[in-house]
Design a protein around this motif. Structure first.
Motif, PDB file in Angstrom:
ATOM      1  N   ASP A   1     101.408 125.246   4.206  1.00 23.83           N
ATOM      2  CA  ASP A   1     101.192 126.257   5.053  1.00 23.83           C
ATOM      3  C   ASP A   1      99.558 126.628   5.005  1.00 23.83           C
ATOM      4  OD1 ASP A   1     100.822 126.839   2.239  1.00 23.83           O
ATOM      5  OD2 ASP A   1     102.003 128.479   2.151  1.00 23.83           O
ATOM      6  N   GLY A   2      98.811 125.674   4.746  1.00 20.11           N
ATOM      7  CA  GLY A   2      97.333 125.943   4.952  1.00 20.11           C
ATOM      8  C   GLY A   2      96.570 126.610   3.734  1.00 20.11           C
ATOM      9  N   ARG A   3      97.254 126.756   2.789  1.00 17.57           N
ATOM     10  CA  ARG A   3      96.891 127.335   1.366  1.00 17.57           C
ATOM     11  C   ARG A   3      96.202 126.221   0.452  1.00 17.57           C
ATOM     12  NH1 ARG A   3      96.965 132.934   0.589  1.00 17.57           N
ATOM     13  NH2 ARG A   3      97.615 133.752   2.509  1.00 17.57           N
ATOM     14  N   ASN A   4      95.222 126.443  -0.439  1.00 19.81           N
ATOM     15  CA  ASN A   4      95.031 125.663  -1.619  1.00 19.81           C
ATOM     16  C   ASN A   4      94.261 124.519  -0.784  1.00 19.81           C
ATOM     17  OD1 ASN A   4      95.877 127.229  -3.717  1.00 19.81           O
ATOM     18  ND2 ASN A   4      97.977 126.210  -3.542  1.00 19.81           N
ATOM     19  N   GLU A   5      93.353 124.679  -0.134  1.00 23.21           N
ATOM     20  CA  GLU A   5      92.677 123.732   0.841  1.00 23.21           C
ATOM     21  C   GLU A   5      91.470 123.113  -0.279  1.00 23.21           C
ATOM     22  OE1 GLU A   5      90.420 123.643   5.021  1.00 23.21           O
ATOM     23  OE2 GLU A   5      89.404 124.629   3.269  1.00 23.21           O
ATOM     24  N   ARG A   6      91.419 121.782  -0.099  1.00 23.61           N
ATOM     25  CA  ARG A   6      90.488 120.941  -0.958  1.00 23.61           C
ATOM     26  C   ARG A   6      89.914 119.856  -0.085  1.00 23.61           C
ATOM     27  NH1 ARG A   6      91.206 116.336  -4.576  1.00 23.61           N
ATOM     28  NH2 ARG A   6      93.393 116.480  -4.070  1.00 23.61           N
ATOM     29  N   GLN A   7      88.508 119.613  -0.131  1.00 24.43           N
ATOM     30  CA  GLN A   7      88.115 118.671   0.519  1.00 24.43           C
ATOM     31  C   GLN A   7      87.985 117.296  -0.226  1.00 24.43           C
ATOM     32  OE1 GLN A   7      83.932 119.947   1.749  1.00 24.43           O
ATOM     33  NE2 GLN A   7      83.282 117.899   2.209  1.00 24.43           N
ATOM     34  N   LEU A   8      88.319 116.393   0.571  1.00 24.84           N
ATOM     35  CA  LEU A   8      88.650 114.974  -0.037  1.00 24.84           C
ATOM     36  C   LEU A   8      87.396 113.933   0.043  1.00 24.84           C
ATOM     37  CD1 LEU A   8      92.243 114.197   1.246  1.00 24.84           C
ATOM     38  CD2 LEU A   8      91.472 114.816  -1.089  1.00 24.84           C
ATOM     39  N   THR A   9      86.743 114.373   1.281  1.00 23.38           N
ATOM     40  CA  THR A   9      85.613 113.305   1.552  1.00 23.38           C
ATOM     41  C   THR A   9      84.289 114.229   1.734  1.00 23.38           C
ATOM     42  OG1 THR A   9      85.687 113.519   4.184  1.00 23.38           O
ATOM     43  CG2 THR A   9      86.937 111.459   2.643  1.00 23.38           C
ATOM     44  N   ASP A  10      83.202 113.533   1.419  1.00 27.32           N
ATOM     45  CA  ASP A  10      81.946 114.164   1.415  1.00 27.32           C
ATOM     46  C   ASP A  10      80.640 113.410   1.833  1.00 27.32           C
ATOM     47  OD1 ASP A  10      79.916 116.350   1.337  1.00 27.32           O
ATOM     48  OD2 ASP A  10      79.733 116.487  -0.653  1.00 27.32           O
ATOM     49  N   ASN A  11      81.007 112.453   2.775  1.00 32.98           N
ATOM     50  CA  ASN A  11      80.208 111.525   3.163  1.00 32.98           C
ATOM     51  C   ASN A  11      79.078 111.547   4.230  1.00 32.98           C
ATOM     52  OD1 ASN A  11      81.641 110.963   5.372  1.00 32.98           O
ATOM     53  ND2 ASN A  11      82.977 109.339   4.055  1.00 32.98           N
ATOM     54  N   LYS A  12      79.216 112.660   4.666  1.00 32.08           N
ATOM     55  CA  LYS A  12      78.344 113.274   5.886  1.00 32.08           C
ATOM     56  C   LYS A  12      78.629 112.446   7.137  1.00 32.08           C
ATOM     57  CE  LYS A  12      76.553 116.364   2.992  1.00 32.08           C
ATOM     58  NZ  LYS A  12      77.187 115.886   1.715  1.00 32.08           N
ATOM     59  N   SER A  13      79.684 111.725   7.313  1.00 31.52           N
ATOM     60  CA  SER A  13      80.007 110.933   8.476  1.00 31.52           C
ATOM     61  C   SER A  13      81.114 111.275   9.190  1.00 31.52           C
ATOM     62  CB  SER A  13      80.445 109.567   7.822  1.00 31.52           C
ATOM     63  OG  SER A  13      80.532 108.417   8.839  1.00 31.52           O
ATOM     64  N   ILE A  14      81.883 110.541  10.058  1.00 31.76           N
ATOM     65  CA  ILE A  14      82.901 110.845  10.934  1.00 31.76           C
ATOM     66  C   ILE A  14      84.121 110.275  10.102  1.00 31.76           C
ATOM     67  CG2 ILE A  14      84.120 110.623  13.094  1.00 31.76           C
ATOM     68  CD1 ILE A  14      81.328 110.554  14.384  1.00 31.76           C
ATOM     69  N   ASN A  15      85.149 110.974   9.528  1.00 28.59           N
ATOM     70  CA  ASN A  15      86.220 110.510   9.002  1.00 28.59           C
ATOM     71  C   ASN A  15      87.420 111.159   9.532  1.00 28.59           C
ATOM     72  OD1 ASN A  15      85.217 109.444   6.193  1.00 28.59           O
ATOM     73  ND2 ASN A  15      83.932 111.416   6.542  1.00 28.59           N
ATOM     74  N   ILE A  16      88.242 110.309  10.293  1.00 28.65           N
ATOM     75  CA  ILE A  16      89.300 110.834  11.330  1.00 28.65           C
ATOM     76  C   ILE A  16      90.762 110.038  11.001  1.00 28.65           C
ATOM     77  CG2 ILE A  16      87.893 111.616  13.042  1.00 28.65           C
ATOM     78  CD1 ILE A  16      88.344 108.740  14.214  1.00 28.65           C
TER      79      ILE A  16
ATOM     80  N   GLN B   1     105.920 129.389  16.790  1.00 28.19           N
ATOM     81  CA  GLN B   1     104.606 128.825  16.741  1.00 28.19           C
ATOM     82  C   GLN B   1     103.607 129.592  15.905  1.00 28.19           C
ATOM     83  OE1 GLN B   1     102.746 126.988  20.442  1.00 28.19           O
ATOM     84  NE2 GLN B   1     104.724 126.426  21.058  1.00 28.19           N
ATOM     85  N   ARG B   2     102.962 129.206  14.785  1.00 34.13           N
ATOM     86  CA  ARG B   2     102.226 129.907  14.035  1.00 34.13           C
ATOM     87  C   ARG B   2     101.016 129.108  13.655  1.00 34.13           C
ATOM     88  NH1 ARG B   2     105.923 130.929   9.057  1.00 34.13           N
ATOM     89  NH2 ARG B   2     107.384 131.095  11.020  1.00 34.13           N
ATOM     90  N   ARG B   3      99.709 129.807  13.310  1.00 34.57           N
ATOM     91  CA  ARG B   3      98.384 129.198  13.015  1.00 34.57           C
ATOM     92  C   ARG B   3      98.485 128.970  11.691  1.00 34.57           C
ATOM     93  NH1 ARG B   3      92.958 132.228  14.303  1.00 34.57           N
ATOM     94  NH2 ARG B   3      93.646 133.594  12.747  1.00 34.57           N
ATOM     95  N   ILE B   4      97.949 127.648  11.330  1.00 36.47           N
ATOM     96  CA  ILE B   4      98.002 127.125   9.908  1.00 36.47           C
ATOM     97  C   ILE B   4      96.528 127.194   9.240  1.00 36.47           C
ATOM     98  CG2 ILE B   4      98.500 125.224   8.350  1.00 36.47           C
ATOM     99  CD1 ILE B   4     100.839 126.340   9.244  1.00 36.47           C
ATOM    100  N   THR B   5      95.508 126.982   9.933  1.00 36.61           N
ATOM    101  CA  THR B   5      94.165 127.098   9.446  1.00 36.61           C
ATOM    102  C   THR B   5      93.343 127.906   9.865  1.00 36.61           C
ATOM    103  OG1 THR B   5      93.363 125.274  11.128  1.00 36.61           O
ATOM    104  CG2 THR B   5      94.234 124.490   8.919  1.00 36.61           C
ATOM    105  N   ASN B   6      92.010 128.519   9.720  1.00 38.87           N
ATOM    106  CA  ASN B   6      91.428 129.494   9.995  1.00 38.87           C
ATOM    107  C   ASN B   6      89.894 128.907  10.121  1.00 38.87           C
ATOM    108  OD1 ASN B   6      93.254 131.779  10.464  1.00 38.87           O
ATOM    109  ND2 ASN B   6      93.731 131.303   8.492  1.00 38.87           N
ATOM    110  N   ALA B   7      89.357 127.812   9.559  1.00 36.26           N
ATOM    111  CA  ALA B   7      87.953 127.631   9.350  1.00 36.26           C
ATOM    112  C   ALA B   7      87.286 127.068  10.808  1.00 36.26           C
ATOM    113  CB  ALA B   7      87.966 126.513   8.511  1.00 36.26           C
TER     114      ALA B   7
END
Length: 439
Positions: free
Chosen positions: A198-213, A420-426
């Motif tokens: 549901d979009g809660r408890n977000e955590r960043q996985l990468t922090d390499n300042k690049s393009i990760n897709i 239809q409902r929104r999951i993220t807000n950033a």
């Protein structure tokens, strides 16, 4: 688009040019039946009462907030299922009926088929939450269960209750402990993030300042495969969710992208351009090439596995415009699936095996679906630009990215495009992938 948001067919052409040149026994309306359009499908109605404190110790204001949130979370979880519809408390009805507290008969008059009653205690640092499931038809309790967790993990505890109720009433495993991984723009980079469904408890996985897709989960949910430009070229990496370590999987000359893991976890379908053209290959788990599947002058991309692991759907412009095709896992028996619209891409095969969803451009990008034989084409989402469709592990929901409110965010809907409902807000969110069911 699910498998190639930042590397569209046009972009690949440019890069190639540069490089090469009910278990209850009680009736539940349609809950086990095949879902259909809302005009013909009537969901089972369920009400969740506010949590009642049954302990003997004084509780804090924070504990009161937790209890209130638990009721709200369970309502949202159950309402998220296409099988169920939440019946909210009607205070006007209570005043009209001169009720101090809702009864099963009162809930029945509000058309609730089932009622969930919640009871909470706070032993030490824990939250003990018991639910009681009642049928308004029979007027009796049909199921009860108790769950305990550290009260800081109350969201996960409520998700477990929702899973238990779904399992009891439908026989299906609930998805409420699953997670989503996705790309989010951070400054000038695209980093990977993970969150609850549901979009809660977000955590960043990468922090390499690049393009990760283009992230995707392994079938056991322990690893995430993705494409990254951290070393300038597009390569495939594997992230271990337990250790946060990242290993290089594929670094062949040219593009290494769009990984898709087979249902048994032993094979990775991906796109390589090492021979000068975008083709689909099979790799083992360590990145060694097992087989080349496509041999075409056209651009082949965005592989997705059938749930039985016997076939792969993909995008190809071999007929002049991008369309969805399928082939057997040995690369033979190639057949075209889509004919509607001049641009169809990013297929995702349903876990149920019967349908494929994809992004389709008809003036703007829409999320569409079709049977695996190409029939029963449906438009599911068309507000704004909609891309990156991905099925939930139970096949009943779809997550996708959309610009309908301006910023690109992740949205969820049921497999027919309803709710239809929104999951993220950033903002700047794309490339979602849904984890498998939690074992």
């Amino acid at each position: 688009m699910r498998h190639l948001i930042a590397i569209s067919l046009t972009t690949i052409m440019i890069i190639l040019g540069i490089k090469a040149l009910a278990q209850t026994g009680l009736p539940i309306r349609d809950v086990r039946g095949r879902l259909a359009e809302r005009s013909t499908f009537e969901p089972t109605t369920i009400a969740v009462e506010e949590v009642r404190y049954v302990g003997i110790e004084y509780i804090t204001a924070g504990d009161s907030v937790i209890m209130k949130n638990c009721g709200i979370i369970l309502q949202k979880d159950l309402d998220f299922s296409p099988y169920f519809e939440n019946i909210p408390l009607d205070t006007f009805f209570m005043r009209h009926m001169e009720l101090d507290r809702m009864t099963l008969l009162a809930w029945k008059r509000l058309d609730a088929d089932y009622v969930v009653k919640l009871e909470a205690e706070f032993p030490g640092r824990d939250l003990r939450l018991r639910y009681r499931l009642h049928s308004t038809d029979s007027g009796r309790e049909i199921k009860k269960e108790r769950f305990v967790a550290d009260k800081s993990n109350y969201r996960a505890l409520v998700h477990e209750i929702a899973n238990d109720i779904i399992k009891f009433l439908t026989g299906d495993e609930g998805i409420y402990r699953t997670r989503i991984v996705y790309t989010r723009i951070v400054d000038d980079a695209k980093e990977l993030f993970i969150a609850d469904y549901d979009g809660r408890n977000e955590r960043q996985l990468t922090d390499n300042k690049s393009i990760n897709i283009l992230p995707t989960f392994s079938p056991d949910g322990q690893y995430i495969y993705f494409t990254s430009y951290v070393d300038d070229d597009a390569r495939i990496y594997m992230l271990n969710l337990k250790t946060n370590s990242i290993d290089l999987i594929a670094a062949y000359p040219g593009l290494n992208t769009a990984p898709a893991v087979s249902p048994d976890g032993k094979t990775i379908a991906c796109v390589l351009t090492k021979d000068g053209n975008s083709e689909i290959y099979l790799l083992d788990r360590k990145g060694k090439i097992k087989k080349r599947l496509t041999y075409s002058w056209a651009i082949e991309t965005a592989p997705t596995w059938s749930p039985d692991g016997k076939a792969i759907a993909f995008t190809s412009d071999r007929t002049g415009s991008p369309q969805i095709y399928a082939m057997d896992v040995d690369g033979l028996n190639i057949r075209r699936i889509t004919y509607q619209s001049s641009y169809n891409d990013s297929p995702c095969w349903s876990p149920k095996g019967d349908r494929i969803i994809f992004a389709s451009r008809d003036g703007r990008f829409r999320i569409c679906s079709a049977d695996i034989n190409g029939k029963n084409f449906q438009v599911l989402a068309d507000l704004g630009t909609n891309e990156n469709p991905e099925f939930s592990p139970d096949g009943n929901h779809i997550i996708f990215s959309s610009t309908r409110l301006g910023k690109k965010e992740l949205y969820a809907m049921d497999l027919f495009g309803n709710n239809q409902r929104r999951i993220t807000n950033a903002g700047g969110c794309s490339n979602p992938a849904w984890s498998p069911l939690k074992k």
